[in-house]
Design a protein around this motif. Sequence first.
Motif, short mmCIF file in Angstrom:
data_model
loop_
_atom_site.label_atom_id
_atom_site.label_comp_id
_atom_site.label_asym_id
_atom_site.label_seq_id
_atom_site.Cartn_x
_atom_site.Cartn_y
_atom_site.Cartn_z
N ASN A 43 -49.96 96.31 79.96
CA ASN A 43 -49.98 95.26 80.99
C ASN A 43 -51.24 95.41 81.85
O ASN A 43 -52.11 96.25 81.56
CB ASN A 43 -48.70 95.30 81.82
N ARG A 56 -47.92 100.72 78.97
CA ARG A 56 -47.12 100.06 77.93
C ARG A 56 -45.97 100.99 77.52
O ARG A 56 -46.00 102.18 77.82
CB ARG A 56 -47.98 99.71 76.72
N SER A 62 -53.68 96.58 73.91
CA SER A 62 -53.05 95.32 74.27
C SER A 62 -52.68 94.47 73.06
O SER A 62 -52.21 93.36 73.20
CB SER A 62 -53.97 94.54 75.21
#
Lengths: 609, 267
Positions: free
Chosen positions: B205, B210, B228
């Motif tokens: 995030n 994560r 990501s």
Amino acid sequence: MGNNGHKNPQSGKQMKLVIVGHVDHGKSTLVGRLMADTDSLPTGKMDFIKDICDQQGKVFEFAFLLDALEEEQEQGITIDTSQIFFKTEKRPYVIIDAPGHKEFLKNMVTGAANAEAALLLIDAYEGVQEQSRRHGYLLRLLGMKQVAVVVNKMDLVKHDAEVFYKIKAEYTEFLNSMGVEAKEYIPVSAKLGENIAHRSENMTWYQGPTVLEMLDQFKDKLPEVNRPFRLPLQDVYKFDERRILAGRVESGTAKIGDEVIFAPSNKKGIIKSIETWEVENKPTTIEASQSVGITLTEQIFVERGNVATLASDPAIITTTFDANVFWMGKKHLKKGETYLIKLATQNVECEVAKFNKAIDASTLETLPDQDFIAKNDVAELTLRTRQPITFDLFNDIAETGRFVLVDEYDVCGGGIITGFTPLSEIDKFRDEARYRDSHWIKGAVTPDMRAYRNGHQAAMILITGKSGVGKADLAGKLEEKLFHQNFQSYLLDGRNIQVGLGADMDQEKYFSDGEALRRFGEVAKLFVDAGHVVISTSNVFNHEDHSNISLLIEPTPIVEIQVTNNKFPKGKPEVVLTVDEAANHETAVQKVLDYLKEQKILTGHNYSI
Amino acid sequence: MDHLTELENQSVYILREAYKNFKNLAMLWSIGKDSTVLLWLARKAFLGHCPIPLVHIDTSFKIPQMIEYRDRYAKEWGLNLVVGQNKKALDEGMNHEKGRDVCCDALKTQGLLQIMEQEGYTGLILGIRRDEEGTRAKERYFSPRNKDFEWDFKDQPPELWDQFKTTFAEGTHIRIHPLLHWTELNVWEYIEREKIPIIDLYFANKEGRRYRSLGCAPCTGSIESKASNVREIIEELRDTTSSERSGRAQDQESTYAMQKLRAKGYM
């Protein structure tokens, strides 16, 4: 407790290795050492184990890295197989640490059966022990081809080359007696890390590979694409309009358009499509080790257990075969008991027909006159199944040449097939028909062309009933009537075969060993191949022989006309006539013709002659 | 054949064996990456269909996005979703402050036991892997549980040549583990190859954190990460030296915590 597996998660094609040997000869220590020396431990793992050892007042051992169960660490023996991931520069490995205690043989078998290569450990100080030999025997029985022997704890024998060579000679002799050869013998100390990842300075007399170097020399097991095609069916799916036959190809290859024969039923079909979901390019071929779904051009009844094969390489179908079996059940394996055999996707009941040789696997000594085997022993025996089963010899196709035995709810034994007996006539005829059909030279005129010209399909009409009921007369009239209607009919009497083709044989033997039936069936086969309606009577045969004739002339239908006054006719005749009805030839013949038209065997001519 | 295809073929074989041999079969869907890959493999095995009901054990403490994701794909993929929850324990105020292993046992294991009894399942498919932790490394593909749900890890059935334990006494059931031979990295590589939609809690995030493993909100920690997307997770995993379940508090509760939980029927 954290991850006991690996440091870096793995990708790439893993090699599956198993480590076996007598209890306490250092298997878990070797695995722990391999992990540590290949830098495969997760952060903090070593400290975590050391903390536990401190808490419990124990000296740190590499074995603790993988003995995950509380009991294993307390007792200091591995109970169940555990799997450890590590990698070298060449490739990733999953290493299966299999217990060496006799009690846990089924766990050792579980580990070894799933591996592509094996390391067998022998303690230099204790030498070759009971499980060293038993595990060696089982590796061979499980079909393991790549085995290296690791002589451990060399530090306990002052790194003495003499000790090593003595063990090597003794164990080589043992392996040779089974026809097995080890790839290498490696002297090591797993505890001190000698000849594992790093070469030992204390054993400069040894020039061969270290354990890691040996592992990297083992070869990947490749799918058996060059062997005969075998697709055992797992299931048939009808989730939508498709009728999909699902299974895993165990060996060979096939493609769309190939005709496949399903053993043991001998039903045939042509592969129409290969079904997939979310695959970019639709495949047109299937090959060994793929889980596939296929459809056929025609809907035939096949089910789980059937094995799809190609006509060029049929599988064996029989009820009696020889096998080498190992037993892990609590109760003895013995005669008179029923077991379930699971072979590929077939489940069939079976029993032991004969113990050919019961063997103590730790010494390879024969146990004389023993009609059972106990837990952890092995035997060469003959098994008999209730229904025909299909398989290959283990040395031809391993995947369809091995099986497990289930006693009540549990898998209690495993075995490999070394030979077979085509026991009954049915087996003989089925084998003969399969061989003949696959080598049959076909002319340019097809059965369809003949049927169109003749106005009928080929068929065999068999008139049955007790003697004196008028079978022969009816048969003659039927032939005549069909002939006058421009159909190709021929009366084939068993007697005519006997006096001609059968003239070379002793007449008693001619009937007793099934030869009368076989020759009759093969002659009938030629006539039906020529497109005729063959008419015969059962005078020379008994009732159960029908199915044998039927096997020989497949796929041509047999139409049985039974002449009897009995309300409950024998078997399942297509047409039943009373003795009086049969005597009235005109109506009797018409009844048979009506039936043949109804079954679309007589279709009528499409032109006038 | 590449290694992912090989893994896929073996898992499909196991799923088909399970479907054929068990009349009343269910598959556990935790919404995490492993059970979602398992669901994808089931659709491969059954050529676009998933004829097996999916059981989700809702502890009520799951991260909210997990429930949103579950309901979205259950609808989109036409799944037969069965939600189980130990309402009695929740009414009596069960939570992780009573002890993590006590809470896991009540809300997950007992929650599962209740729904299995209610639906009469005799086979349960789970997405556990051998490389996750030590006791799972000793599992079988087809692993029996007794009437009380217990796993007798000292007396497991032999498993050879892909002949599995498919016969069992009444009242007992079999756990089936089609992903047992996969590694964490295999799972991510397969997600990438197949473009499987995965819940975005796995991706970093804005704060650079994560989840590597998903569970209940109070007991599941996130990790620091810049990954990501799936490709970046694969790159990150290749260099990591920490274990996958290091963010899962129940594993670290005590020595042999996982052995004790799993012996009683935990996943």
